[in-house]
Design a protein around this motif. Structure first.
Motif, short mmCIF file in Angstrom:
data_model
loop_
_atom_site.label_atom_id
_atom_site.label_comp_id
_atom_site.label_asym_id
_atom_site.label_seq_id
_atom_site.Cartn_x
_atom_site.Cartn_y
_atom_site.Cartn_z
N GLU A 89 18.20 -39.29 -21.29
CA GLU A 89 17.84 -38.99 -22.62
C GLU A 89 17.91 -40.22 -23.74
O GLU A 89 17.32 -40.02 -24.53
N ARG A 90 18.56 -41.07 -23.19
CA ARG A 90 18.75 -42.29 -23.97
C ARG A 90 17.37 -43.14 -24.15
O ARG A 90 17.14 -43.62 -25.10
N TRP A 91 16.76 -43.09 -23.04
CA TRP A 91 15.54 -43.64 -22.88
C TRP A 91 14.07 -42.70 -23.50
O TRP A 91 13.40 -43.21 -24.19
N PHE A 92 14.62 -41.55 -23.58
CA PHE A 92 13.22 -40.67 -24.09
C PHE A 92 14.07 -39.59 -24.99
O PHE A 92 14.35 -38.42 -24.42
N PRO A 93 14.52 -40.02 -26.34
CA PRO A 93 15.27 -39.00 -27.10
C PRO A 93 14.39 -37.90 -27.43
O PRO A 93 13.14 -37.77 -27.67
N GLY A 94 15.00 -36.77 -27.28
CA GLY A 94 14.53 -35.50 -27.68
C GLY A 94 13.44 -35.06 -26.55
O GLY A 94 12.85 -33.58 -26.77
N LYS A 95 13.22 -35.55 -25.23
CA LYS A 95 12.55 -35.00 -24.30
C LYS A 95 13.16 -34.45 -23.25
O LYS A 95 12.73 -33.87 -22.35
N PHE A 96 14.59 -34.45 -23.24
CA PHE A 96 15.29 -33.67 -22.13
C PHE A 96 16.34 -33.09 -22.89
O PHE A 96 17.69 -32.69 -22.32
N ASP A 97 16.01 -32.17 -23.79
CA ASP A 97 17.06 -31.28 -24.68
C ASP A 97 17.59 -30.15 -23.94
O ASP A 97 18.87 -29.85 -23.89
N LEU A 98 16.52 -29.32 -23.18
CA LEU A 98 17.01 -28.18 -22.32
C LEU A 98 17.56 -28.82 -20.84
O LEU A 98 18.24 -28.26 -20.10
N TRP A 99 16.44 -29.49 -20.21
CA TRP A 99 16.39 -29.69 -18.55
C TRP A 99 16.60 -31.14 -18.39
O TRP A 99 16.04 -31.88 -19.17
N PHE A 100 17.35 -31.55 -17.15
CA PHE A 100 17.53 -32.81 -16.85
C PHE A 100 18.05 -33.65 -17.66
O PHE A 100 17.92 -35.17 -17.59
#
Length: 353
Positions: A299-310
């Motif tokens: 999630e550090r590399w893609f903030p907001g993209k892994f809020d629920l899963w992975f």
């Protein structure tokens, strides 16, 4: 017989005495009159208590409606004590100051859903494996072997159970969140301690002195880790690298007995390669999970993209469960080898320093 309104309001007639009747019907009517009179005319009726009860019922109704209808929120709308990972933007639970609401949230979709279910299912799985293993008859598995494996099972079940409880109740309040956070970290220390016990026991099965020394060191390091875990600031987001570092160092302390074991058994012997292979794989999975947790990847590399899963914490949970089952398989093979070989040919040497 009929009782008029006048009798109800002023039951005293000419002589000031209450009219009485001999019939059963009359007695009932007089009783009802007294009840009515008490309810209408008494100055001692507790209107405050009635208002208080009504307020409590209204508050309970509002609370239940709110618990059933709460919505996930953005990270910036969380109170400070719930702000843990700013790379997870949406889908957070608001504060739920009710244990029932927290446990009901298990079945809702939010940032903690994956963390809750991974270790809940892992805990149930290890309870099942432990029950099967410990229930085997003594002709298959002796009591001493059950005791050694029991240390590992207890550590795994407590760790996964405390983790499940923490992720379920962390949104209850500051005090409850802090309490179960400490229990969660204590559970990790117990899992590491429990994992060392069977490996050291079977690895140094015929070498009493190093076995006792290493087990004693593990117990000391485990107690120190638990003491550090009870520090209030240990669970704060700023100390995330410290938390990962403490448990990684505790786990990596097994490198020393592993090298000792490899030298003692011979690096290229079959049992050494098999035992150390599973141990290395377990360590790799634990370390990888700790690094993902500390660095908050991906999630550090893609903030907001892994809020629920992975998200990193979910991956950490999955790797912990995988490492625990790898370790169980490894120590099972070591135990089978020792049972097959039989009694030790090396005499128990006294402990000397």
């Amino acid at each position: 017989m009929e009782i008029s309104v006048e009798n109800v309001i002023n039951p005293s007639l000419d002589d000031g005495k209450t009219t009485k009747t001999e019939t059963k019907s009359g007695n009932v009517e007089i009783d009802m009159t007294e009840v009515l009179k008490a309810g209408v005319l008494s100055d001692e009726i507790d209107l405050g208590a009635l208002a208080h009860n009504a307020a409590e019922q209204a508050e309970e109704f509002v609370r239940k409606v709110w618990e059933a209808s709460w919505k996930v929120c953005h990270y910036k709308n969380l109170p400070k004590w719930l702000q843990d990972n700013d790379f997870l933007h949406r889908g957070h639970r608001p504060p739920l100051p009710s244990f029932s609401a927290c446990f009901k949230s298990i079945f809702r979709l939010h940032t903690e859903t994956g963390n809750i279910w991974t270790h809940l299912l892992g805990c149930v799985a290890f309870i099942g494996v432990a029950c099967y293993f410990l229930s085997r008859p003594s002709v298959e598995i002796q009591f001493q072997e059950k005791l050694i494996f029991g240390a590992f099972f207890v550590g795994a079940i407590i760790c996964l159970g405390f983790s499940f409880a923490f992720h379920t109740l962390s949104c209850h309040s500051v005090e409850i969140g802090r309490l179960f956070s400490k229990l969660d970290y204590c559970g990790i220390a117990l899992l590491i301690m429990g994992s060392f016990v069977p490996w050291l026991y079977y690895g140094f099965y015929c070498h009493y002195q190093p076995k006792v020394i290493y087990l004693s060191v593990v117990c000391v390091l485990g107690c120190l880790s638990i003491i550090v875990s009870l520090w209030d600031k240990f669970s704060e987001p700023a100390f995330r690298p410290l938390r990962a570092g403490v448990f990684m160092c505790f786990g990596l302390s097994g490198v020393i007995p592993a090298i000792h074991y490899g030298v003692m058994e011979g690096w290229f012997s079959q049992i050494s390669q098999s035992s150390l292979g599973w141990l290395v794989l377990m360590g790799f999975l634990y370390i990888l999970g700790a690094l993902l947790y500390a660095l908050r990847v991906p999630e550090r590399w893609f903030p907001g993209k892994f809020d629920l899963w992975f998200q990193s914490h979910q991956l950490f949970h999955i790797l912990v469960i995988a490492a625990a089952f790898v370790h169980y398989h490894g120590i099972s093979e070591m135990a089978m080898y020792r049972v097959t070989v039989g009694e030790c040919t090396v005499p128990h040497e006294p402990i000397t320093f």
